[in-house]
Design an enzyme around this catalytic site. Structure first.
Site, PDB file in Angstrom:
ATOM      1  N   HIS A  65       0.843  -1.196   0.000  1.00  0.00           N
ATOM      2  CA  HIS A  65       0.000   0.000   0.000  1.00  0.00           C
ATOM      3  C   HIS A  65       0.872   1.238   0.000  1.00  0.00           C
ATOM      4  O   HIS A  65       1.960   1.230   0.566  1.00  0.00           O
ATOM      5  CB  HIS A  65      -0.888  -0.007   1.249  1.00  0.00           C
TER       6      HIS A  65
ATOM      7  N   ASP B 143     -14.479   2.427   5.813  1.00  0.00           N
ATOM      8  CA  ASP B 143     -13.389   3.203   5.209  1.00  0.00           C
ATOM      9  C   ASP B 143     -13.806   3.742   3.848  1.00  0.00           C
ATOM     10  O   ASP B 143     -13.447   4.861   3.478  1.00  0.00           O
ATOM     11  CB  ASP B 143     -12.119   2.361   5.072  1.00  0.00           C
TER      12      ASP B 143
ATOM     13  N   ARG C  54     -13.511  12.253   3.249  1.00  0.00           N
ATOM     14  CA  ARG C  54     -12.251  12.965   3.559  1.00  0.00           C
ATOM     15  C   ARG C  54     -11.664  13.602   2.311  1.00  0.00           C
ATOM     16  O   ARG C  54     -11.121  14.699   2.345  1.00  0.00           O
ATOM     17  CB  ARG C  54     -11.227  11.975   4.149  1.00  0.00           C
TER      18      ARG C  54
ATOM     19  N   SER D 195      -7.376   4.053   8.312  1.00  0.00           N
ATOM     20  CA  SER D 195      -7.885   3.726   6.987  1.00  0.00           C
ATOM     21  C   SER D 195      -7.052   2.613   6.350  1.00  0.00           C
ATOM     22  O   SER D 195      -7.586   1.616   5.855  1.00  0.00           O
ATOM     23  CB  SER D 195      -7.840   5.004   6.129  1.00  0.00           C
TER      24      SER D 195
ATOM     25  N   LYS E 223      -8.057  -1.736   6.288  1.00  0.00           N
ATOM     26  CA  LYS E 223      -8.205  -2.373   4.959  1.00  0.00           C
ATOM     27  C   LYS E 223      -7.197  -3.511   4.781  1.00  0.00           C
ATOM     28  O   LYS E 223      -7.518  -4.552   4.244  1.00  0.00           O
ATOM     29  CB  LYS E 223      -7.916  -1.349   3.860  1.00  0.00           C
TER      30      LYS E 223
END
Ligand code: URA
Length: 408
Positions: A82, A161, A168, A183, A187
């Site tokens: 990520h 999320d 956001r 967040s 995930k």
């Protein structure tokens, strides 16, 4: 309990209990707390922060808002990757195929854009036919068949999320260490991988601007990972300059393929570094051995072929990739050397051309964006093209070059 008291408490810098956080966020999911109230709470969190306990609790609440994927039927080590996001960051599209071509499984749940860039899902949607929303069974089948799959957040994995992230994005509440940690980690844990690599982008073109904040985010995310028994490695990487030369959705997919085809530069170096980390922890070999394997699979085109296999598997037609024919070149007014390229402003410009979203409902134009013709350290003469804009139409864009390039 009521939402106004909770917002007020956070505004007064008090710690929220698990019950209060759960009430506020779950009520938002149920539609009882409205967008404007959640925006207000998020802004209070951005400004006043959250304690580690609040961050752990909120991660748990996000995680419990949906299911957790069970990937145990897939043989081999599963590593998720990520990035906290930055201008021109297309690294997932490069390292996913590299790592998978070496036998490490890469299950990847990705998001749409946050702030000024499209997310990985937006980039992939620039390929005609590419299916970005897979069922759990489809995701697992693809991982078993080819070792690499990307899907958007399915409705039952961390739905919290999904909605908070979209809110956001359009309320100026992206730049918050606890919200980013919550967040990402919720995930990643829900995604079911064994190990997690997180690329924390740091610099003016990233959500995290300072090394100090990047280190704080690293510490809390690695702690959350350990708590859920997922080995988590966070790498802090520079985002003062856009990554690579292409910014914009189709343009970034093209550049990812160029790198897999042997293009050199900073983007390639960073991709090799991160891919080597994943291969090292995935195959339990040292970093140098891992790097040799990564280089080998770029050179012999196995990584590029894995990318093409992946696109085809998810229904995409790679020959459909196109950029807008409305081009405008931005020329230098002075000669010298490029000292810096202002990532944030390039990101904003690309977004205003249509490559990112300003409102939740905005449609992205996949064919627009920017190509940087000159990069840091390049010599520039008067009238040389610094960058090229690919636009929706032929409307002239007013540019003050000093906002984008520093030439000395
Ligand atoms: N990436 C995410 O998934 N969430 C954030 O909040 C920031 C980057």
């Amino acid at each position: 309990m009521n939402i106004i008291d909770i917002i007020t408490k956070k505004r007064l810098k008090e710690e929220l209990s698990y019950e209060e956080l759960s009430y506020a966020f779950n009520s938002y999911l149920e539609g009882l707390v409205k967008d404007y109230q959640m925006s207000s709470l998020l802004m209070a969190i951005v400004i006043n922060g959250m304690s580690d306990t609040e961050t752990f609790n909120l991660t748990d609440i996000f995680l419990k808002s949906g299911d957790r994927l069970d990937l145990s039927s897939i043989k081999g080590t599963k590593i998720d990757k990520h990035s906290t996001g930055g201008i021109g960051d297309k690294i997932t599209l490069i390292i996913g195929p590299i790592v998978a071509s070496l036998g490490v499984i890469v299950p990847k749940m990705s998001g749409r854009g946050l702030d000024y860039t499209g997310g990985t899902i937006d980039k992939l949607e620039s390929i005609k036919g590419f299916k970005t929303s897979l069922t759990e069974a489809e995701f697992i089948r693809e991982l078993k068949d080819i070792g690499f799959a990307i899907t958007s957040q399915t409705s039952n994995l961390c739905p919290m999320d999904k909605y908070i992230y979209a809110l956001r994005d359009v309320t100026g509440t992206t730049e918050s260490i606890p919200l980013i940690a919550t967040s990402i980690m919720s995930k990643k844990i829900a995604g079911g991988a064994d190990k997690i690599l997180i690329d924390i982008k740091c610099g003016e073109g990233a959500l995290i601007k300072t090394k100090e904040d990047a280190n704080k985010l690293k510490t809390i995310m690695e702690r959350i990972g350990a708590y859920y028994q997922k080995e988590t490695i966070c790498e802090i990487t520079d985002m003062n300059t856009p990554l690579g030369t292409n910014i914009g959705n189709a343009l970034e997919v093209m550049e990812a393929m160029d790198v897999l085809n042997g293009k050199q530069g900073k983007l390639t170096d960073l991709s090799i570094e991160l891919a080597s980390q994943m291969v090292s922890i995935g195959l339990n070999i040292n970093l140098e051995e891992a790097k040799n394997k990564v280089l080998e699979n770029i050179n012999n085109k196995k990584a590029l072929n894995k990318f093409l296999e992946f696109v085809k598997y998810q229904g995409g037609d790679i020959s459909s990739l196109k950029v807008s024919s409305y081009k405008e070149e931005v020329k230098s007014k002075k000669s010298g050397i490029v000292k810096s390229i202002k990532a944030l402003n390039i990101g904003k410009l690309s977004c205003s051309l249509g490559a990112g979203r300003l409102n939740k409902e905005d449609m992205i134009d996949y064919s627009v964006g920017i190509v940087l013709n000159k990069t840091i350290g390049d010599k520039v003469n008067i009238n040389d093209t610094l960058f090229t804009m690919y636009k929706k139409d032929d409307t002239k864009v007013l540019i003050d070059i000093d906002d984008y390039y520093e030439i000395i």
